[in-house]
Design a protein around this motif. Structure first.
Motif, PDB file in Angstrom:
ATOM      1  N   LYS A 354       0.684  -0.669  -0.024  1.00 47.66           N
ATOM      2  CA  LYS A 354      -0.229  -0.501   0.235  1.00 47.66           C
ATOM      3  C   LYS A 354       1.001   1.449   0.007  1.00 47.66           C
ATOM      4  N   VAL A 355       0.792   1.753  -1.013  1.00 46.57           N
ATOM      5  CA  VAL A 355       2.136   3.337  -1.617  1.00 46.57           C
ATOM      6  C   VAL A 355       1.050   4.698  -0.938  1.00 46.57           C
ATOM      7  N   GLY A 356       1.030   5.150   0.202  1.00 46.53           N
ATOM      8  CA  GLY A 356      -0.126   6.508   0.180  1.00 46.53           C
ATOM      9  C   GLY A 356       0.716   7.363  -0.055  1.00 46.53           C
ATOM     10  N   GLU A 357       0.331   9.057  -0.425  1.00 43.82           N
ATOM     11  CA  GLU A 357       1.096  10.059  -0.747  1.00 43.82           C
ATOM     12  C   GLU A 357       3.077   9.834  -0.092  1.00 43.82           C
ATOM     13  N   LEU A 358       3.226   9.404  -1.772  1.00 45.19           N
ATOM     14  CA  LEU A 358       4.925   9.029  -1.741  1.00 45.19           C
ATOM     15  C   LEU A 358       5.519  10.386  -2.489  1.00 45.19           C
ATOM     16  N   SER A 359       6.644  10.179  -1.736  1.00 44.99           N
ATOM     17  CA  SER A 359       7.859  11.058  -2.671  1.00 44.99           C
ATOM     18  C   SER A 359       8.525   9.928  -2.774  1.00 44.99           C
ATOM     19  N   VAL A 360      10.500  11.136  -3.767  1.00 46.96           N
ATOM     20  CA  VAL A 360      10.951  10.051  -4.148  1.00 46.96           C
ATOM     21  C   VAL A 360      12.462  11.054  -4.983  1.00 46.96           C
ATOM     22  N   MET A 361      13.448  10.633  -4.206  1.00 46.57           N
ATOM     23  CA  MET A 361      14.513  10.913  -4.792  1.00 46.57           C
ATOM     24  C   MET A 361      15.717  10.458  -4.229  1.00 46.57           C
ATOM     25  N   TYR A 362      17.203  10.739  -5.598  1.00 46.75           N
ATOM     26  CA  TYR A 362      18.134   9.864  -5.786  1.00 46.75           C
ATOM     27  C   TYR A 362      19.312  10.891  -5.053  1.00 46.75           C
ATOM     28  N   LEU A 363      20.197   9.671  -4.111  1.00 44.43           N
ATOM     29  CA  LEU A 363      20.649   9.927  -2.969  1.00 44.43           C
ATOM     30  C   LEU A 363      21.856   9.950  -4.125  1.00 44.43           C
ATOM     31  N   GLU A 364      22.587  11.464  -3.658  1.00 49.15           N
ATOM     32  CA  GLU A 364      23.677  11.257  -4.388  1.00 49.15           C
ATOM     33  C   GLU A 364      24.860  10.382  -3.615  1.00 49.15           C
ATOM     34  N   GLU A 365      24.651  10.374  -2.675  1.00 45.47           N
ATOM     35  CA  GLU A 365      25.903  10.010  -1.573  1.00 45.47           C
ATOM     36  C   GLU A 365      25.856   8.633  -1.603  1.00 45.47           C
ATOM     37  N   TYR A 366      24.853   8.102  -2.395  1.00 42.19           N
ATOM     38  CA  TYR A 366      24.580   6.532  -1.761  1.00 42.19           C
ATOM     39  C   TYR A 366      24.508   6.022  -2.945  1.00 42.19           C
ATOM     40  N   GLY A 367      23.843   7.348  -4.282  1.00 44.81           N
ATOM     41  CA  GLY A 367      24.011   6.358  -5.379  1.00 44.81           C
ATOM     42  C   GLY A 367      22.166   5.186  -5.804  1.00 44.81           C
ATOM     43  N   ARG A 368      21.513   5.576  -4.774  1.00 46.13           N
ATOM     44  CA  ARG A 368      20.578   5.077  -4.590  1.00 46.13           C
ATOM     45  C   ARG A 368      19.267   5.712  -5.127  1.00 46.13           C
ATOM     46  N   PHE A 369      18.283   5.527  -5.235  1.00 49.11           N
ATOM     47  CA  PHE A 369      16.933   6.052  -5.046  1.00 49.11           C
ATOM     48  C   PHE A 369      16.044   5.335  -3.837  1.00 49.11           C
ATOM     49  N   LEU A 370      15.711   6.719  -2.803  1.00 52.40           N
ATOM     50  CA  LEU A 370      15.154   6.383  -1.896  1.00 52.40           C
ATOM     51  C   LEU A 370      13.552   6.864  -2.301  1.00 52.40           C
ATOM     52  N   VAL A 371      12.464   6.100  -1.687  1.00 50.71           N
ATOM     53  CA  VAL A 371      11.095   6.448  -1.568  1.00 50.71           C
ATOM     54  C   VAL A 371      10.529   6.338  -0.281  1.00 50.71           C
ATOM     55  N   LEU A 372       9.400   7.428  -0.059  1.00 45.86           N
ATOM     56  CA  LEU A 372       8.929   7.516   1.547  1.00 45.86           C
ATOM     57  C   LEU A 372       7.526   7.417   1.151  1.00 45.86           C
ATOM     58  N   TYR A 373       6.420   6.707   1.501  1.00 46.10           N
ATOM     59  CA  TYR A 373       5.303   6.644   1.813  1.00 46.10           C
ATOM     60  C   TYR A 373       4.486   6.239   2.951  1.00 46.10           C
ATOM     61  N   PHE A 374       3.563   6.295   2.656  1.00 42.53           N
ATOM     62  CA  PHE A 374       2.685   6.411   4.022  1.00 42.53           C
ATOM     63  C   PHE A 374       1.411   4.953   3.274  1.00 42.53           C
ATOM     64  N   ASP A 375       2.378   3.786   4.192  1.00 40.93           N
ATOM     65  CA  ASP A 375       1.552   2.167   4.502  1.00 40.93           C
ATOM     66  C   ASP A 375       0.345   2.198   5.344  1.00 40.93           C
ATOM     67  N   ALA A 376      -0.933   2.604   4.488  1.00 40.89           N
ATOM     68  CA  ALA A 376      -2.322   1.950   5.811  1.00 40.89           C
ATOM     69  C   ALA A 376      -1.950   1.185   6.439  1.00 40.89           C
ATOM     70  N   ASP A 377      -1.957   0.053   5.583  1.00 38.72           N
ATOM     71  CA  ASP A 377      -1.751  -1.232   6.113  1.00 38.72           C
ATOM     72  C   ASP A 377      -1.072  -0.830   7.566  1.00 38.72           C
ATOM     73  N   ALA A 378       0.654  -0.797   7.135  1.00 37.59           N
ATOM     74  CA  ALA A 378       1.371  -0.525   8.787  1.00 37.59           C
ATOM     75  C   ALA A 378       1.339   0.204   9.969  1.00 37.59           C
ATOM     76  N   TYR A 379       0.662   1.238   9.267  1.00 35.16           N
ATOM     77  CA  TYR A 379       0.561   2.503  10.277  1.00 35.16           C
ATOM     78  C   TYR A 379       1.216   3.445  10.592  1.00 35.16           C
TER      79      TYR A 379
END
Length: 452
Positions: A354-379
């Motif tokens: 479950k992916v709600g209200e997401l944002s995603v960014m490429y972290l130059e220091e780590y060479g990785r994409f990071l996504v944050l989101y609200f998981d309603a099931d996990a609250y």
């Protein structure tokens, strides 16, 4: 007359000898062999055959390495030269080597400051903006941040209410001056002291009232909610959803589209005549992200409407100039391991759950994409990371739980772009709480995940 058994035999032999994938002697002369080397202690090489002289899709084999995620195939053992499956014609046997990216973990460091509204009794962190006093903004949510080339950061908020707003157990209650969205401008870089505004979008005749980017229509029935924003080639783009208030979601009434600004967010123009997404589209809510050196902007999307907070996430990409041309969008199909142009229905899931209200960014220091989101099931506000937008993504981890009293009724998580710069090992982000219906500035430390 029926053909004899001998005649049938010769006919079959002739057909086999004419197989376009094989030579005259039945060998594999028209096939090339790709040897895939996982480069792990327990990994065994695999081989796949492809037709010579053609571009082929990426192999379906995804090697595993504990503490890492697969980052693609390379032509060298040091994993410095990625192999381009999209444009490289394979004419001969080749060996490709797996590359890996070290997984990351985040450690919550709590609230840095309040972003909007009036401070409540008992709060010990700063409130640098006092939006209820300066811009008639007492209650709001979201806080979508993007970087502009004039040295400012735009900060978009959702449903917003006047200075008479007071927490009432969750949501806005009976507060006045309901606006669907408002926009702030920030230029501070000392984020340990909070997200500070230099101003908000206002009318020159009402400098004490935050002005909506999109004025309300059908006042009590619909609202315009921003979901993402980005600058491309000097222009600002805001993705929003036209959201029906209440429980009845009519697919023919709800949609998502884009607004554009050519003056760093001081004025905006609707682009709905050029692009829109339906209520059940997996791109009705979005997160935009750019990676230095990459010609594409990526769009991670989820459903609004009936799928709001129940949706998995899918992926699209487009060249910067094509953001308003949906026919030029390419959608990732994980089954075919290909980008498919112009066919949204071909997009497959890249983030399950479950992916709600997401944002995603490429972290130059780590060479990785990071996504944050609200998981309603996990609250909870959860996160995953990956070396590539198409994945594979790391497992879901919890950053902040709504079961903690200080984070009760949490949702919305938007990364500040300054966090993504080279040398940064800290993530700053905004988090909303339904009670007291305001936005807070958050901090988290980044570290590598264990290799075991």
């Amino acid at each position: 007359m029926k053909p004899s058994i001998l005649t049938v035999f010769f006919l079959c032999a002739a057909l086999l000898s004419c197989n376009p994938d094989k030579g005259p002697a039945g060998d594999d002369s028209r096939m090339a062999v790709i040897t895939l080397e996982p480069l792990t202690v327990a990994g065994a090489a695999r081989q796949e055959k492809v037709i010579r002289g053609q571009v082929t899709a990426e192999p379906s084999f995804i090697p595993q390495k504990t503490g890492y995620t697969f980052a693609g195939w390379c032509t060298d053992k040091d994993a410095q030269e990625p192999f381009d499956f999209e444009s490289t014609v394979i004419d001969e046997d080749i060996t490709l080597y797996a590359s890996y990216s070290r997984d990351i973990v985040l450690k919550d460091k709590g609230k840095v400051a309040r972003v909007t509204g009036a401070s409540l009794s008992g709060e010990s962190f700063p409130n640098p903006n006092s939006t209820h006093l300066k811009w008639n903004l007492g209650g709001t949510d979201l806080g979508i941040i993007w970087e502009m080339s004039n040295g400012e950061y735009g900060v978009l908020f959702g449903d917003s209410y006047g200075s008479d707003f007071a927490p009432c157990g969750g949501g806005p209650g009976r507060a006045s001056d309901w606006r669907s969205n408002v926009l702030a401008y920030s230029d501070n870089t000392d984020l340990d002291n909070g997200l500070k505004f230099k101003g908000m979008m206002v009318n020159e005749n009402r400098p004490d009232r935050a002005l909506p980017v999109i004025e309300r229509e059908n006042y009590f029935a619909f609202t315009y909610i921003p979901t993402a924003a980005i600058e491309l080639n000097g222009k600002q783009y805001m993705h929003y959803m036209y959201w029906e208030v209440g429980n009845t979601i009519r697919a023919d009434q709800n949609y998502s589209s884009i607004y554009c600004s050519e003056d760093y967010g001081r004025s905006w123009t609707s682009c709905r005549g050029k692009i829109s997404f339906g209520a059940d589209s997996y791109f009705a809510m979005a997160g935009y992200v750019k990676k230095p050196g990459d010609e594409y902007c990526y769009m991670l999307g989820a459903q609004s409407g009936r799928g709001y907070r129940k949706s998995s996430a899918k992926l699209a990409r487009f060249r910067y100039d094509d953001i308003l041309d949906k026919s030029s969008y390419e959608f990732w199909n994980g089954g075919k391991k290909q980008w498919i142009k112009g066919k949204e229905s071909q997009a497959t899931t890249v983030l399950d759950g479950k992916v709600g209200e997401l944002s995603v960014m490429y972290l130059e220091e780590y060479g990785r994409f990071l996504v944050l989101y609200f998981d309603a099931d996990a609250y909870a506000i959860c996160y995953r990371s990956s070396a590539r937008m198409q994945g594979p993504w790391s497992k879901e981890r919890v950053l902040c739980s709504g079961y903690e009293s200080s984070y009760a009724q949490l949702y919305g998580s938007y990364i500040h772009p300054l966090s993504a710069k080279k040398g940064s090992d800290t993530i700053y982000w905004t988090m909303s709480q339904w009670q007291p219906y305001n936005v807070f500035f958050m901090k988290a430390e980044v570290d590598y995940a264990p290799e075991y």
